[in-house]
Each structure stands twice: as C-alpha cells, then as structure tokens.
Scaffold this active site. Structure first.
Site, PDB file in Angstrom:
ATOM      1  N   TYR A  35       0.832  -1.207   0.000  1.00  0.00           N
ATOM      2  CA  TYR A  35       0.000   0.000   0.000  1.00  0.00           C
ATOM      3  C   TYR A  35       0.870   1.262   0.000  1.00  0.00           C
ATOM      4  O   TYR A  35       0.562   2.247  -0.664  1.00  0.00           O
ATOM      5  CB  TYR A  35      -0.929   0.002   1.223  1.00  0.00           C
ATOM      6  CG  TYR A  35      -1.679   1.285   1.405  1.00  0.00           C
ATOM      7  CD1 TYR A  35      -2.776   1.609   0.603  1.00  0.00           C
ATOM      8  CD2 TYR A  35      -1.304   2.202   2.393  1.00  0.00           C
ATOM      9  CE1 TYR A  35      -3.460   2.800   0.764  1.00  0.00           C
ATOM     10  CE2 TYR A  35      -1.989   3.393   2.566  1.00  0.00           C
ATOM     11  CZ  TYR A  35      -3.065   3.693   1.755  1.00  0.00           C
ATOM     12  OH  TYR A  35      -3.739   4.875   1.913  1.00  0.00           O
ATOM     13  N   GLU A  36       1.968   1.215   0.741  1.00  0.00           N
ATOM     14  CA  GLU A  36       2.863   2.371   0.852  1.00  0.00           C
ATOM     15  C   GLU A  36       3.895   2.435  -0.276  1.00  0.00           C
ATOM     16  O   GLU A  36       4.785   3.271  -0.245  1.00  0.00           O
ATOM     17  CB  GLU A  36       3.566   2.356   2.209  1.00  0.00           C
ATOM     18  CG  GLU A  36       2.622   2.591   3.370  1.00  0.00           C
ATOM     19  CD  GLU A  36       3.288   2.549   4.734  1.00  0.00           C
ATOM     20  OE1 GLU A  36       4.375   1.943   4.858  1.00  0.00           O
ATOM     21  OE2 GLU A  36       2.716   3.126   5.674  1.00  0.00           O
ATOM     22  N   GLU A  92       4.046   1.372  15.346  1.00  0.00           N
ATOM     23  CA  GLU A  92       4.896   1.207  14.162  1.00  0.00           C
ATOM     24  C   GLU A  92       4.030   0.986  12.924  1.00  0.00           C
ATOM     25  O   GLU A  92       4.301   1.548  11.868  1.00  0.00           O
ATOM     26  CB  GLU A  92       5.857   0.035  14.359  1.00  0.00           C
ATOM     27  CG  GLU A  92       6.775  -0.227  13.185  1.00  0.00           C
ATOM     28  CD  GLU A  92       7.750   0.906  12.905  1.00  0.00           C
ATOM     29  OE1 GLU A  92       8.174   1.041  11.740  1.00  0.00           O
ATOM     30  OE2 GLU A  92       8.108   1.661  13.833  1.00  0.00           O
ATOM     31  N   VAL A  96      -5.423  -1.839   7.899  1.00  0.00           N
ATOM     32  CA  VAL A  96      -6.633  -2.622   7.653  1.00  0.00           C
ATOM     33  C   VAL A  96      -6.619  -3.019   6.186  1.00  0.00           C
ATOM     34  O   VAL A  96      -6.379  -2.177   5.310  1.00  0.00           O
ATOM     35  CB  VAL A  96      -7.906  -1.807   7.996  1.00  0.00           C
ATOM     36  CG1 VAL A  96      -9.170  -2.568   7.595  1.00  0.00           C
ATOM     37  CG2 VAL A  96      -7.934  -1.447   9.478  1.00  0.00           C
ATOM     38  N   GLY A 104     -14.969   0.923  10.062  1.00  0.00           N
ATOM     39  CA  GLY A 104     -14.560   1.501  11.335  1.00  0.00           C
ATOM     40  C   GLY A 104     -13.464   0.744  12.058  1.00  0.00           C
ATOM     41  O   GLY A 104     -13.165   1.031  13.218  1.00  0.00           O
ATOM     42  N   ASN A 133       0.042  10.346   2.221  1.00  0.00           N
ATOM     43  CA  ASN A 133      -1.108   9.518   2.585  1.00  0.00           C
ATOM     44  C   ASN A 133      -2.247  10.381   3.136  1.00  0.00           C
ATOM     45  O   ASN A 133      -2.562  10.353   4.324  1.00  0.00           O
ATOM     46  CB  ASN A 133      -0.670   8.448   3.589  1.00  0.00           C
ATOM     47  CG  ASN A 133      -1.712   7.379   3.787  1.00  0.00           C
ATOM     48  OD1 ASN A 133      -2.867   7.539   3.417  1.00  0.00           O
ATOM     49  ND2 ASN A 133      -1.301   6.277   4.393  1.00  0.00           N
ATOM     50  N   TYR A 140      -6.455  10.680  10.966  1.00  0.00           N
ATOM     51  CA  TYR A 140      -5.770  10.932  12.226  1.00  0.00           C
ATOM     52  C   TYR A 140      -6.141  12.301  12.794  1.00  0.00           C
ATOM     53  O   TYR A 140      -6.384  12.447  13.993  1.00  0.00           O
ATOM     54  CB  TYR A 140      -4.251  10.817  12.052  1.00  0.00           C
ATOM     55  CG  TYR A 140      -3.787   9.428  11.714  1.00  0.00           C
ATOM     56  CD1 TYR A 140      -4.345   8.308  12.319  1.00  0.00           C
ATOM     57  CD2 TYR A 140      -2.768   9.220  10.786  1.00  0.00           C
ATOM     58  CE1 TYR A 140      -3.914   7.026  12.013  1.00  0.00           C
ATOM     59  CE2 TYR A 140      -2.335   7.939  10.469  1.00  0.00           C
ATOM     60  CZ  TYR A 140      -2.908   6.854  11.085  1.00  0.00           C
ATOM     61  OH  TYR A 140      -2.486   5.584  10.782  1.00  0.00           O
TER      62      TYR A 140
END
Length: 168
Positions: A35-36, A92, A96, A104, A133, A140
């Site tokens: 994903y990253e 770290e 999901v 959620g 991101n 957040y």
C-alpha cells in the site's frame, strides 16, 4: 505481553497476537508495504518476527478480526519521554486490509491503542504517517491527532549503521 481478547460487537474482535500468528503478521506487514509502495524494502522474515516479537518481546501486535477473519493489525512498542518521566506507546504499523475498510476497524484499532496507553499510564501515543497519505492524515486529524512539524525524524540503517557501530 497481554493475552487479552476484546469483543467489540458481533462482527469485530481484537486480540493480542500469539506466536502462531507470525505468518499472518508478515502478511499484514507486506500488505502495508505494498500500500505504501515500499514492498521492495521489506526484509522481515517469519523467523525474525518470531524472535523479536515472541522470544525477545521487543514489540506487541494486536489483531483485528471481522466476522472471524483477520482484517487488520497494529504493531507497537513502548518508548519513553524523559520530559514527562513516563513511557509512551509508538505505533509502528496500523493497517486494515482494503476489503475490510469502511467498517470503522482502523478507528477501533486506534481507539484501542489509546485505551491501552491510558491503562499502562503512558504519557503519549505516537506514530508516523507518510506525507502523501492524505486519507490517513485526514483520519488521524479527525481523531484529534496533531502532526509534529517542528521535529524531523532521522534514521541510519544498513552499511551506515554498521559503520557507525564500528567507529567507537
């Protein structure tokens, strides 16, 4: 490490990982790295995770299950604030799987990490997020997290780390 299992509702359960979860933890790590756009940077192995997470107990892992299926995880460890004179928790990884997003689960994992930090009398809960991101950053911030723009993270790895270690 804890052996706590928490049922959130009929569909969602959180539990601390056990040693037999090592292949699942590595699967989550690789999915997060993909994903990253950093999958080529993953050098973790099951053997290494088994040693560091369950033999040496350097970090802990919470698994989130949705309808009995592994859906996400949070991997964390304690750090320390000399200014507060208290430990903290550093997340770290919090991830999901795409097919479980929108339920959620990420929020539940983050809330659980906050609950755990409070129960352990920690002074703070911290994590890093890649600057690009935007969905995670927005999430957040919606939870009250603030970026620490006055701090820059530094890192040494590989040959540079070994070279520094030999310098003393």
């Amino acid at each position: 490490m804890s052996s706590v299992s928490i049922t959130i509702n009929a569909d969602i359960r959180l539990r601390f990982a056990a040693e037999e979860d090592v292949p699942l933890i590595l699967e989550f790590v690789k999915a997060l790295a993909e994903y990253e756009h950093l999958l080529d940077k993953v050098t973790a192995t099951e053997e290494g995770l088994r040693k560091t997470l369950f033999k040496d107990r350097r970090a802990e892992t919470v698994i989130c299950e949705y309808q009995g299926k592994p859906a996400g995880f949070a991997l964390f460890f304690h750090n320390y604030s000399t200014f507060m004179g208290k430990p903290g928790i550093y997340i770290e990884d919090l991830f999901v799987k795409p097919e479980f997003r929108g339920k959620g689960l990420g929020k539940i994992l983050l809330l659980y990490m906050a609950k755990l930090a409070a129960e352990r009398d920690c002074g703070r809960l911290e994590w890093a997020c890649l600057n690009w991101n935007e969905p995670s950053i927005a999430f957040y911030k919606s939870q009250g997290a603030v970026p620490l723009s006055e701090w820059t993270t530094y890192r040494v790895t590989g040959d540079t780390l070994r070279s520094l270690a030999k310098s003393l």
